[in-house]
Motif scaffolding. Structure first.
Motif, PDB file in Angstrom:
ATOM      1  N   PRO A 252      20.571   3.689  53.097  1.00  0.00           N
ATOM      2  CA  PRO A 252      21.122   3.579  54.398  1.00  0.00           C
ATOM      3  C   PRO A 252      22.206   2.368  54.286  1.00  0.00           C
ATOM      4  O   PRO A 252      23.008   2.545  55.117  1.00  0.00           O
ATOM      5  CB  PRO A 252      19.792   3.620  55.287  1.00  0.00           C
ATOM      6  N   ALA A 253      21.644   1.282  53.969  1.00  0.00           N
ATOM      7  CA  ALA A 253      22.388   0.263  53.949  1.00  0.00           C
ATOM      8  C   ALA A 253      22.171  -0.823  52.893  1.00  0.00           C
ATOM      9  O   ALA A 253      20.780  -0.852  52.428  1.00  0.00           O
ATOM     10  CB  ALA A 253      22.280  -0.588  55.318  1.00  0.00           C
ATOM     11  N   LEU A 254      23.109  -1.189  52.099  1.00  0.00           N
ATOM     12  CA  LEU A 254      22.646  -2.326  51.117  1.00  0.00           C
ATOM     13  C   LEU A 254      24.107  -3.263  51.198  1.00  0.00           C
ATOM     14  O   LEU A 254      25.113  -2.796  51.455  1.00  0.00           O
ATOM     15  CB  LEU A 254      22.772  -1.349  49.825  1.00  0.00           C
ATOM     16  N   SER A 255      23.598  -4.603  50.988  1.00  0.00           N
ATOM     17  CA  SER A 255      24.662  -5.687  51.007  1.00  0.00           C
ATOM     18  C   SER A 255      24.477  -6.555  50.226  1.00  0.00           C
ATOM     19  O   SER A 255      23.251  -7.211  49.828  1.00  0.00           O
ATOM     20  CB  SER A 255      24.774  -6.147  52.356  1.00  0.00           C
ATOM     21  N   ILE A 256      25.435  -6.762  49.027  1.00  0.00           N
ATOM     22  CA  ILE A 256      24.952  -7.800  48.072  1.00  0.00           C
ATOM     23  C   ILE A 256      26.230  -8.893  47.917  1.00  0.00           C
ATOM     24  O   ILE A 256      27.332  -8.527  48.080  1.00  0.00           O
ATOM     25  CB  ILE A 256      25.285  -7.142  46.480  1.00  0.00           C
ATOM     26  N   ALA A 257      25.783 -10.195  48.088  1.00  0.00           N
ATOM     27  CA  ALA A 257      27.024 -11.099  48.071  1.00  0.00           C
ATOM     28  C   ALA A 257      27.630 -11.456  46.736  1.00  0.00           C
ATOM     29  O   ALA A 257      27.159 -10.720  45.802  1.00  0.00           O
ATOM     30  CB  ALA A 257      26.198 -12.471  48.454  1.00  0.00           C
ATOM     31  N   ALA A 258      28.672 -11.850  46.741  1.00  0.00           N
ATOM     32  CA  ALA A 258      29.395 -12.055  45.548  1.00  0.00           C
ATOM     33  C   ALA A 258      28.634 -12.897  44.707  1.00  0.00           C
ATOM     34  O   ALA A 258      28.190 -13.887  44.897  1.00  0.00           O
ATOM     35  CB  ALA A 258      30.871 -12.739  45.937  1.00  0.00           C
ATOM     36  N   GLY A 259      28.448 -12.441  43.434  1.00  0.00           N
ATOM     37  CA  GLY A 259      27.803 -13.388  42.375  1.00  0.00           C
ATOM     38  C   GLY A 259      26.580 -13.375  42.488  1.00  0.00           C
ATOM     39  O   GLY A 259      25.570 -14.102  41.742  1.00  0.00           O
ATOM     40  N   ALA A 260      25.779 -12.355  43.122  1.00  0.00           N
ATOM     41  CA  ALA A 260      24.354 -12.226  43.251  1.00  0.00           C
ATOM     42  C   ALA A 260      24.064 -11.677  41.735  1.00  0.00           C
ATOM     43  O   ALA A 260      24.662 -11.077  41.211  1.00  0.00           O
ATOM     44  CB  ALA A 260      23.863 -11.586  44.442  1.00  0.00           C
ATOM     45  N   GLN A 261      22.669 -12.119  41.656  1.00  0.00           N
ATOM     46  CA  GLN A 261      21.914 -11.536  40.410  1.00  0.00           C
ATOM     47  C   GLN A 261      20.892 -10.726  40.837  1.00  0.00           C
ATOM     48  O   GLN A 261      19.918 -11.192  41.430  1.00  0.00           O
ATOM     49  CB  GLN A 261      21.570 -12.698  39.578  1.00  0.00           C
TER      50      GLN A 261
ATOM     51  N   ALA B  90      18.274 -10.883  27.527  1.00  0.00           N
ATOM     52  CA  ALA B  90      18.252 -11.343  29.157  1.00  0.00           C
ATOM     53  C   ALA B  90      18.914 -12.943  29.429  1.00  0.00           C
ATOM     54  O   ALA B  90      19.774 -12.975  30.357  1.00  0.00           O
ATOM     55  CB  ALA B  90      16.665 -11.721  29.330  1.00  0.00           C
ATOM     56  N   ASP B  91      18.655 -13.937  28.296  1.00  0.00           N
ATOM     57  CA  ASP B  91      19.381 -15.168  28.689  1.00  0.00           C
ATOM     58  C   ASP B  91      20.714 -14.805  28.608  1.00  0.00           C
ATOM     59  O   ASP B  91      21.431 -15.479  29.509  1.00  0.00           O
ATOM     60  CB  ASP B  91      18.932 -15.942  27.228  1.00  0.00           C
ATOM     61  N   LEU B  92      21.250 -14.179  27.701  1.00  0.00           N
ATOM     62  CA  LEU B  92      22.653 -13.895  27.478  1.00  0.00           C
ATOM     63  C   LEU B  92      23.573 -13.419  28.702  1.00  0.00           C
ATOM     64  O   LEU B  92      24.328 -13.800  29.224  1.00  0.00           O
ATOM     65  CB  LEU B  92      23.104 -13.128  26.165  1.00  0.00           C
ATOM     66  N   LEU B  93      22.682 -12.130  29.307  1.00  0.00           N
ATOM     67  CA  LEU B  93      23.295 -11.703  30.243  1.00  0.00           C
ATOM     68  C   LEU B  93      23.336 -12.524  31.557  1.00  0.00           C
ATOM     69  O   LEU B  93      24.229 -12.859  32.471  1.00  0.00           O
ATOM     70  CB  LEU B  93      22.247 -10.497  30.737  1.00  0.00           C
ATOM     71  N   LEU B  94      22.217 -13.539  31.802  1.00  0.00           N
ATOM     72  CA  LEU B  94      22.286 -14.314  32.844  1.00  0.00           C
ATOM     73  C   LEU B  94      22.939 -15.374  32.666  1.00  0.00           C
ATOM     74  O   LEU B  94      24.015 -15.572  33.786  1.00  0.00           O
ATOM     75  CB  LEU B  94      20.529 -14.760  33.198  1.00  0.00           C
ATOM     76  N   ALA B  95      23.333 -15.683  31.694  1.00  0.00           N
ATOM     77  CA  ALA B  95      24.212 -16.921  31.341  1.00  0.00           C
ATOM     78  C   ALA B  95      25.705 -16.560  31.614  1.00  0.00           C
ATOM     79  O   ALA B  95      26.526 -17.269  32.171  1.00  0.00           O
ATOM     80  CB  ALA B  95      24.206 -17.492  29.867  1.00  0.00           C
ATOM     81  N   ALA B  96      25.871 -15.448  31.134  1.00  0.00           N
ATOM     82  CA  ALA B  96      27.245 -14.798  31.176  1.00  0.00           C
ATOM     83  C   ALA B  96      27.652 -14.698  32.601  1.00  0.00           C
ATOM     84  O   ALA B  96      28.736 -15.026  33.352  1.00  0.00           O
ATOM     85  CB  ALA B  96      27.427 -13.523  30.136  1.00  0.00           C
TER      86      ALA B  96
ATOM     87  N   LEU C 107      15.420 -12.488  37.813  1.00  0.00           N
ATOM     88  CA  LEU C 107      16.634 -12.102  38.552  1.00  0.00           C
ATOM     89  C   LEU C 107      16.502 -12.556  39.967  1.00  0.00           C
ATOM     90  O   LEU C 107      15.083 -12.219  40.409  1.00  0.00           O
ATOM     91  CB  LEU C 107      16.986 -10.697  38.366  1.00  0.00           C
ATOM     92  N   GLY C 108      17.284 -12.772  40.666  1.00  0.00           N
ATOM     93  CA  GLY C 108      17.045 -13.176  42.243  1.00  0.00           C
ATOM     94  C   GLY C 108      16.380 -12.300  43.096  1.00  0.00           C
ATOM     95  O   GLY C 108      15.316 -12.611  43.708  1.00  0.00           O
ATOM     96  N   SER C 109      17.221 -11.256  43.338  1.00  0.00           N
ATOM     97  CA  SER C 109      16.478 -10.136  44.151  1.00  0.00           C
ATOM     98  C   SER C 109      16.173  -9.069  43.520  1.00  0.00           C
ATOM     99  O   SER C 109      16.573  -8.505  42.430  1.00  0.00           O
ATOM    100  CB  SER C 109      17.499  -9.870  45.195  1.00  0.00           C
TER     101      SER C 109
ATOM    102  N   ALA D 149      21.032  -9.129  49.369  1.00  0.00           N
ATOM    103  CA  ALA D 149      21.009  -9.978  48.444  1.00  0.00           C
ATOM    104  C   ALA D 149      21.826 -11.049  48.549  1.00  0.00           C
ATOM    105  O   ALA D 149      23.114 -10.857  48.769  1.00  0.00           O
ATOM    106  CB  ALA D 149      20.990  -9.225  47.177  1.00  0.00           C
ATOM    107  N   ALA D 150      21.221 -12.374  48.586  1.00  0.00           N
ATOM    108  CA  ALA D 150      22.197 -13.436  48.487  1.00  0.00           C
ATOM    109  C   ALA D 150      22.335 -13.932  47.184  1.00  0.00           C
ATOM    110  O   ALA D 150      21.737 -13.807  46.243  1.00  0.00           O
ATOM    111  CB  ALA D 150      21.681 -14.638  49.473  1.00  0.00           C
ATOM    112  N   ALA D 151      23.557 -14.779  47.066  1.00  0.00           N
ATOM    113  CA  ALA D 151      23.966 -15.137  45.639  1.00  0.00           C
ATOM    114  C   ALA D 151      22.871 -16.303  45.250  1.00  0.00           C
ATOM    115  O   ALA D 151      22.397 -16.962  46.049  1.00  0.00           O
ATOM    116  CB  ALA D 151      25.299 -15.806  45.628  1.00  0.00           C
TER     117      ALA D 151
END
Lengths: 406, 236
Positions: B34-43, B191-197, B218-220, B234-236
């Motif tokens: 129904p609704a989904l909103s993801i801020a720029a740069g969120a993980q 996991a480290d590489l993806l998050l760091a990149a 991961l944040g959210s 989800a916020a950045a």
């Protein structure tokens, strides 16, 4: 975009299959090339061998046999013409040169032909490559492929002799009629390269026939003041085309027949063309089968690669890139096979030509002509067109399905 | 096509997204968001039981698959309205993808695999592009860039795949079970590489996973069950 690194990788990855496809395509193309090139080599080689023979006069019989024996030195017992034919010809205008040929004697399997200096020099147009022309009835000149040195003595045999020089049972060696080789003719690429050319008087004498002159007169060659032996063939070089037709008309019917070898060859080529058509059709059918099998293989390969293609699309490859990877990959294989096919066809033609030159006595020139290039290009274009089908299928496939399956 | 630092990641807004397979009585709803909103740069991660629609959601959000209805706006671009070619082009410019099974070209070298996405629109590659690919391989810790991808270990292959995903400086980095076929040690490294990149480039990171360690970092979490996603912000 540049799909080639990926195409190279795909070919390396599936190299056994790619190599097999390449090989069958190259083989199919080589077959077609060989059929076309060989037929032309045979036609041109035989036509070249007949170039010096404008008109042949012989006793009534088979025109084809007259040409096969007179031009290609095929062994056969041609009917003979009396010396009156020669006398009649000698009175005619429009003859640049003419020479009777007599066959039947051999030396170690090579034909010994009795004739005149006019025939040996083609009316003065050719000279011996080494030594000189025969000037007496115990002298002879040899074709370029006869393994006899100048100065060697030759005892000929009547009929066919064995290669070791000993007479077969029932065949007569002409002892006491030894010939001395005095000259060697340059290579002509015709069956006459294997022949020993002797003065016709020598052959007549060896067979106990009249030699055209009193015994004390040692000269050779026409005109012959007295009766001579018979001859199966007279070669005539006419002064003009009109003369050739006039002479043919004069000697056709009744006691003699007159034949343009070129005309007989055209008939033979007609038969040859039929054979070629059948073989070319078979080669084409083979190519069609091969290309369809290649198409099926490429299709199978492309379906096996559905997931790879889907991955490419997922990471953003444009459809054109995916299309190019599949299509250019097949095109590369087809073009490489076409070039290899031409090369293989050339090698096969060269091999067959060498064998057939040996067999027929005239030179066959192995050569890849425009017909072969056209056929190969056609095959390559057809292959490229067929490859559009799997390429289009890869282009249209669903990414989601591809990513899930496979 | 720029290969240097990308502009800021766009925010994602999803409205009334439905993905339905089949028609009429055979219709199956695969996704219902129904609704989904993801801020720029969120993980964030997408989590749920197998077959719940995690991968379908990732496919729809990255434009691989078109939803039956709804709105998927990355910034001002609504993926739901774009045709397949346009979505491919958008994905090429904006998304880096990492798969569970790497999907490298086994006969190409690690370096050539990384360069492959650049070949989609370049005939010849310049020294700068090669240096960039080399830098990415250095960053993921791959020592031998000339080795064929097919002979690398699984952990190494996934590092090459991450470098490949990053070569076009994506504003969205999406990974489908990137650690599922790796051992514990490599799971942590990947996991480290993806998050760091993602952190370094400011890209939005979307990871489908059921790897608890990765989920925790991961944040959210977008939780999905039977294709239904509860409203998430989800916020950045």
């Amino acid at each position: 975009m540049n799909p080639f690194p990926l195409i190279g990788a795909e070919l390396r990855r599936s190299w056994p299959g790619a190599l097999a496809l390449f090989a069958v395509m190259a083989f199919a193309i080589a077959m077609g090339v060989t059929v076309i090139a060989q037929e032309r080599a045979l036609r041109q080689g035989s036509a070249r061998a007949a170039d010096d023979f404008d008109l042949l006069i012989g006793a009534p019989g088979s025109e084809t046999q007259l040409v096969l024996t007179g031009v290609y030195l095929q062994e056969s017992a041609l009917p003979l013409m009396p010396d009156t034919v020669w006398s009649e010809l000698a009175r005619r205008n429009g003859v640049t040169w003419a020479a009777p040929l007599v066959f039947g004697d051999t030396w170690r399997g090579r034909p010994v032909i009795g004739t005149t200096a006019d025939f040996v020099t083609r009316g003065g147009k050719r000279t011996p490559e080494a030594g000189r022309l025969f000037q007496a009835d115990h002298e002879a000149v040899v074709g370029s492929d006869v393994p006899l040195a100048i100065g060697a003595g030759v005892v000929t045999s009547h009929g066919h002799s064995r290669d070791d020089g000993r007479a077969l049972p029932g065949e007569a060696r002409h002892e006491g009629h030894e010939l001395i080789v005095v000259g060697r003719m340059p290579r002509t690429g015709t069956p006459y390269d294997r022949a020993i050319l002797a003065p016709i008087e020598a052959v007549w004498e060896a067979h106990g026939l009249a030699r055209g002159r009193p015994d004390r007169d040692a000269r050779i060659g026409p005109p012959w003041p007295e009766a001579t032996g018979d001859a199966p063939v007279i070669v005539v070089k006419a002064a003009s085309v009109a003369d050739a037709y006039r002479l043919r008309a004069a000697f056709r019917g009744g006691r003699t027949m007159a034949v343009f070898p070129a005309e007989v060859l055209v008939q033979l080529y007609g038969a040859l063309a039929d054979v070629k058509a059948v073989m070319a059709a078979m080669a084409l059918a083979t190519q069609a089968l091969v290309f369809v099998s290649v198409l099926v293989c490429v299709f199978a390969l492309a379906s096996a690669r559905r997931r790879d293609i889907a991955v490419l699309r997922a990471i953003g490859a444009p459809r054109a890139f995916v299309f190019a990877v599949v299509w250019l990959g097949v095109c590369l294989l087809v073009c490489a096979a076409a070039l290899a096919g031409i090369a293989m066809g050339y090698v096969a033609t060269a091999g067959a030509s060498a064998l057939l030159s040996e067999r027929f006595g005239f030179m066959l020139n192995a050569r890849i002509g425009p017909d072969e290039w056209a056929m190969t290009a056609l095959a390559a274009v057809l292959g490229a067109l067929l490859a559009l089908v799997p390429a289009a299928a890869a282009y249209r496939g669903s990414v989601v399905t591809g990513l899930r399956g496979g | 096509m720029p290969i240097s630092a990308s502009s800021e990641a766009p925010p994602l807004t999803v409205h009334d997204l439905r993905l339905v397979y089949g028609r009429g009585r055979d219709a199956t709803t695969v996704l219902d968001v129904p609704a989904l909103s993801i801020a720029a740069g969120a993980q964030l991660s997408v989590s749920g039981p197998s077959g719940s629609g995690k991968t379908s959601l990732l496919h729809v959000l990255t434009g691989i698959e078109r939803p039956t209805t709804g709105l998927i706006c990355w910034g001002s671009v609504d993926l739901a309205t774009l045709g397949e070619g346009a979505r491919d082009a958008w994905r090429r410019r904006n998304v880096g993808l990492v798969f569970q099974d790497f999907h490298l070209a086994p006969q190409l070298s690690a370096l050539e695999n990384v360069l492959l996405p650049l070949r989609f629109d370049h005939w010849r590659l310049g020294a700068a592009q090669r240096d960039r690919a080399q830098d990415l391989l250095d960053a993921v810790g791959l020592a031998e860039p000339k080795r064929r991808a097919g002979v690398l270990s699984r952990g190494e292959q996934q590092r090459v795949a991450i470098a490949r995903a990053l070569i076009r400086d994506p504003r969205i980095l999406a990974a489908d079970e990137p650690t599922a076929s790796l051992d514990a040690e490599n799971r942590a490294v990947v996991a480290d590489l993806l998050l760091a990149a993602a952190r370094r480039s400011g890209a939005t990171l979307l990871v489908v996973t059921h790897d608890a360690a990765l989920l925790g970092r991961l944040g959210s979490v977008i939780r999905i069950a039977n294709g239904s996603v509860a409203p998430v912000e989800a916020a950045a």
